[in-house]
Write an enzyme that holds these catalytic residues in place. Structure first.
Site, mmCIF file in Angstrom:
data_model
loop_
_atom_site.group_PDB
_atom_site.id
_atom_site.type_symbol
_atom_site.label_atom_id
_atom_site.label_comp_id
_atom_site.label_asym_id
_atom_site.label_seq_id
_atom_site.Cartn_x
_atom_site.Cartn_y
_atom_site.Cartn_z
ATOM 1 N N ASP A 71 25.293 21.247 43.273
ATOM 2 C CA ASP A 71 25.851 20.971 41.680
ATOM 3 C C ASP A 71 23.800 21.394 40.896
ATOM 4 O O ASP A 71 23.531 21.047 39.153
ATOM 5 C CB ASP A 71 25.805 19.929 41.180
ATOM 6 C CG ASP A 71 25.961 18.218 41.476
ATOM 7 O OD1 ASP A 71 25.000 18.891 42.676
ATOM 8 O OD2 ASP A 71 26.808 17.570 41.366
ATOM 9 N N ASP A 482 21.738 7.929 42.725
ATOM 10 C CA ASP A 482 22.909 7.703 43.255
ATOM 11 C C ASP A 482 23.149 7.003 44.844
ATOM 12 O O ASP A 482 23.970 6.059 45.292
ATOM 13 C CB ASP A 482 23.254 9.197 44.235
ATOM 14 C CG ASP A 482 23.580 9.715 43.082
ATOM 15 O OD1 ASP A 482 23.798 8.967 41.773
ATOM 16 O OD2 ASP A 482 23.940 10.921 42.245
#
Length: 889
Positions: A71, A482
């Protein structure tokens, strides 16, 4: 997780890229710039994965040819010989950083050398450019681009649906692209060169994740989400007649054309109330399989169904493996075994707890089995074993209670593909890695199949901060989005675990004590728990500090040079200081909340801060700060600064925006005054590394625009001259978060990316001869000694890529060079970079370009190329520099 981190990065990008015009440069002569005159080797500090893989595409006509899309981190091609992934979009530059987000991929089954990528990261204002379709005739080694009149959303909601880009399997000059934002369905009839909207397509979609989101991120229409051809309705060279298209519309999700796209109609009798994430066709048995979810993903989804449509009769059959009432997730990953088309698999992509689920049917969806099931709750029985020894951090240091297990089978499992040539191989993407198996059919025989990471070479982390200590076992500390961050003791090996105790979801900043690198501090974001952690053993082990009242996020942190105290600027409250390891904090005065903080690398009581154009200094350990009288600094907060090790008060500051001051500044008086470096048009990071041989000052590194060129630059003379050390093939989009040199290895530089992980480069100039532009030199003569390394870095059917390194082993510099060789098998160079070429038959001559003609004695210069071959691809046996035969290493 990823949304929060990427939105922050996008806002930072917007602040630095989108507005105004360049500021005037300070008076003075421009520095001398050598562009890519030094040959660097670029690699990743291995983490392996680290982000969401929403798409995996196998070529349907050539074995072992596969691609993966990410992404935010570009696209990759599978290398079967090494079981690794090769990055394909590292050439994307700073100004078009959005093109590192890949919304769809398509591999041509008619001509497997051709591959297409639809790129663009955001559909709202954060992304400065429109989307584009990239096309390659050499499997992604080189690309041509067609810009689109709308944006694409590789990191937008719904990005796991697809594929939105598809090639007609009978007439490969025809491609379709589903667009978001109400832009409809688009078609190309000239192999992706030009595109036009399909005016007859009746539905542009209407589903949005959150209509109330004023940023445009969650409120964008997710649009046309997949295109699938029925190859049985066409013949080679003529356009396929039947095409299915998925639309983000819960009442009208699937459309069909039976006249090669001239007219379209809603597929009669289809389910409603759901979005069709995938549409996969089994042309042999005449079934279109559809995976439905009540949400667009990749995080959400509470209910789902699987359906089968018989293309000949129009019959719809609910083949859901569990009743809708028993689902707490949507379906997305969907694949058919092309060797045995009755075998179908699907994923429960949004099943977060206790694990994802994978379903398998060998009778076209009539009956199903699960990858795992409950025995007696909370006990469970798995049809698989999972081996993460190659990426041990995938356990996340979790010790869950049943029915959870560590490592998990996955989450955000929107991509799932069975190898069309090998029923035993399956790959699927998760939010953190790409898993696979090579003994899948053991599922059917009652055995256990083995799941392992199949992700080496695919690096997909966003980097917030980097630090390389001068001593200790740690070579590098990284602060990542993350997955927190890592301590690398060996850059070529995956660390055993991310930072733990506590484990931040995102680490926002870190620092070490300059004269005591065993003392390390990091800060970050955590839904519940402390936001600061300390180490006293060079980052090997950690313990949590105590948050002052009001902290909501990590912010930035600074360690005193001797490790005796810390200054922290967290989100949610003002700047704080402490002695010891943060058991209690006191508010700093004189400095605004949200300031970026750094420590002087010599004086343990001196700290610095910056906020909204003002520089602040504390000489009492962070208790009080005073605003510097320095003026002319960037007025915004897109600024990064650092103090030089070994020199009190030596501070470098980089940053700015296009509508104001933007560049690189230097202070030698502790920030009381700053001088802007002339000729550095824009700079966004600054870092230091080991000094060059004979140099009295540490080497500077920056991600900047100098001499009209965006790149990664090095200076060994305090910024008087600069060398661009990367090249156009190695740009990695946005590199503005952090940079640092290595204090122990001359020339080594660590570069942050926003999706391609931690990049590090090593120079061929190991002696560190300086960046002064070289001497006058002499032309290569018959006495000019030389060595050549010719390396084939990638090879595929009909094509290959090679790197050549030419070393001056003589005693004097060259001011221009010309290298010749003859291909033994008639190979042809198709594209070459960092040099110029001529080729006549098998004979090749490669000459320097303007910026790499000067090669000092003992130094090297490099170039690379792609080429074509047939039959054999033998390496050249000899090379000549002028009339002199070089040694082949």
């Amino acid at each position: 997780m990823r949304r929060t981190r990427i939105l922050t990065a996008a806002l930072a990008l917007a602040a630095g890229l989108l507005v105004g015009s360049p500021s005037a440069l300070a008076a003075g002569s421009s520095p001398k710039v050598k562009l890519a005159a030094d040959t660097y080797t670029w690699k990743n500090a291995r983490i392996d994965g680290g982000g969401f893989v929403p798409g995996i595409v196998f070529n349907r006509s050539e074995k072992n040819l596969a691609y993966a899309r990410t992404d935010i981190g570009g696209a990759y091609r599978w290398q079967e010989s090494t079981k690794t992934w090769t990055p394909l979009l590292d050439s994307v530059g700073w100004d078009q950083w959005g093109h590192t987000g890949v919304v769809s991929l398509a591999s041509d089954s008619v001509d497997p050398n051709k591959v297409y990528a639809a790129v663009g990261t955001y559909t709202n204002s954060w992304d400065p450019t429109n989307g584009a379709v990239l096309r390659s005739s050499d499997r992604g080694a080189d690309w041509q681009k067609t810009d689109l009149p709308f944006k694409l959303g590789g990191n937008m909601p719904g990005r796991g649906m697809g594929e939105r880009l598809a090639i007609d399997p009978n007439k490969d000059s025809v491609l379709y692209l589903g667009a978001p934002s109400g832009k409809g369905l688009w078609r190309s009839t000239d192999s992706g060169v030009t595109w036009s909207q399909v005016a007859s397509f009746p539905n542009v979609g209407n589903y949005v994740q959150d209509p109330s989101d004023t940023s445009g991120y969650a409120s964008d229409n997710q649009g046309i989400v997949w295109v699938t051809f029925d190859e049985s309705t066409g013949t080679s060279g003529t356009a396929t007649r039947t095409i299915y298209v998925g639309v983000a519309d819960k009442d009208n999700a699937v459309y069909r054309s039976t006249d090669a796209g001239a007219t379209w109609s809603r597929l009669a009798g289809q389910p409603t109330g759901y979005l069709a994430h995938k549409g996969v066709l089994d042309a042999k048995n005449g079934y279109l399989y559809l995976a439905y979810s009540d949400k667009g993903g990749p995080y959400d989804g509470g209910k789902g169904q699987l359906w089968r449509y018989a293309t000949a009769t129009g019959t719809w059959t609910d083949i859901s493996p569990v009743a809708e009432a028993d689902t707490s997730y949507g379906f997305s990953g969907l694949t058919v075994d092309r060797q045995h088309p009755g075998t179908v698999m699907a994923t429960a992509y949004s099943s977060w707890w206790p694990d994802t689920q994978i379903f398998r049917s060998t009778d076209s969806g009539g009956t199903w089995t699960k990858a795992w099931d409950y025995t007696s709750y909370p006990g469970r029985s798995n049809r698989y074993t999972i081996d993460v020894s190659s990426s041990p951090w995938l356990t996340f240091d979790a010790h869950p209670s049943p029915p959870e297990q560590a490592p998990k089978l996955g989450w955000m499992t929107e991509s799932l593909e069975i190898d069309p040539f090998n029923s035993d191989r399956m790959m699927y993407g998760t939010g953190a890695t790409l898993y696979g198996t090579e003994n899948l059919t053991r599922w059917d025989s009652g055995g256990q199949f083995t799941v392992k990471p199949m992700v080496q070479g695919l690096e997909e982390t966003a980097v917030n901060d980097l630090a390389s200590p001068p001593s200790g076992d740690a070579q590098l500390f990284s602060a990542l989005g993350d997955i927190g961050g890592f301590r690398h003791t060996d850059l070529t090996k995956v660390p055993s675990m991310m930072f733990t105790s506590p484990t931040f979801t995102t680490t926002t900043g870190l620092d070490f004590a300059e004269t005591d690198p065993n003392t390390v501090v990091r800060v970050g974001n955590l839904d519940s728990g402390p936001h600061i952690a300390f180490s006293t053993d060079n980052g090997a082990h950690w313990f949590a500090g105590t948050d002052p009242s009001g902290v909501s996020g990590g912010g930035t942190v600074a360690a005193a040079s001797d490790g005796s105290r810390f200054v922290w600027s967290p989100a949610g409250t003002g700047v704080q200081y402490t002695t010891g390891f943060g058991t209690s904090w006191a508010a700093s005065s004189g400095i605004p909340a949200g300031a970026t903080v750094e420590a002087d690398r010599v004086d343990a009581k001196t700290f610095y801060g910056f906020k909204s154009g003002k520089f602040y200094v504390s000489s009492d350990g962070g208790a009080t700060f005073t605003a510097s009288p320095a003026t002319g600094l960037p007025s915004g907060d897109s600024v990064r600064f650092k103090a030089l090790p070994g020199a009190k008060g030596d501070v470098w500051l980089a940053g700015g925006a296009l509508d104001g001051a933007y560049g690189l500044w230097h202070s030698t008086d502790g920030g009381a005054s700053f001088t802007q470096l002339p000729g550095v048009e824009r700079a966004d990071t600054i870092g230091f590394g080991k000094a060059a041989t004979g140099a009295s000052y540490q080497t500077l590194y920056t991600s900047a625009k100098i001499g009209g060129i965006r790149g990664i630059f090095r200076s060994t003379d305090k910024g008087a001259t600069w060398t661009r050390v990367n090249d156009d093939a190695h740009q990695w989009g946005w590199t503005g978060a952090a940079i640092t040199g290595d204090p122990r290895v001359y020339g080594r530089v660590y570069v942050s990316t926003d999706g391609r992980g931690v990049i590090y480069g090593d120079t061929s100039d190991t002696g560190g001869g300086g960046d002064n532009g070289g001497g006058g030199g002499t032309d290569p003569t018959p006495s000019a000694a030389c060595t050549v390394i010719y390396k084939i870095t990638n090879q595929w059917s009909g094509g290959f890529q090679a790197d050549v390194q030419l070393t001056n082993t003589g005693s004097s510099a060259w001011s221009g060079w010309s290298l010749g060789w003859t291909f033994a098998d008639g190979q042809k160079i198709t594209q070459l970079w960092n040099a110029e070429r001529t080729q006549s038959g098998a004979a090749v001559t490669v000459r320097n370009v303007s910026w790499n003609g000067t090669v000092a004695a003992g130094s090297s210069v490099g170039f690379g190329f792609t080429g074509s071959w047939s039959g054999s691809n033998t390496k050249p046996a000899s090379f000549k520099l002028g009339d002199r035969i070089c040694t082949v290493a």
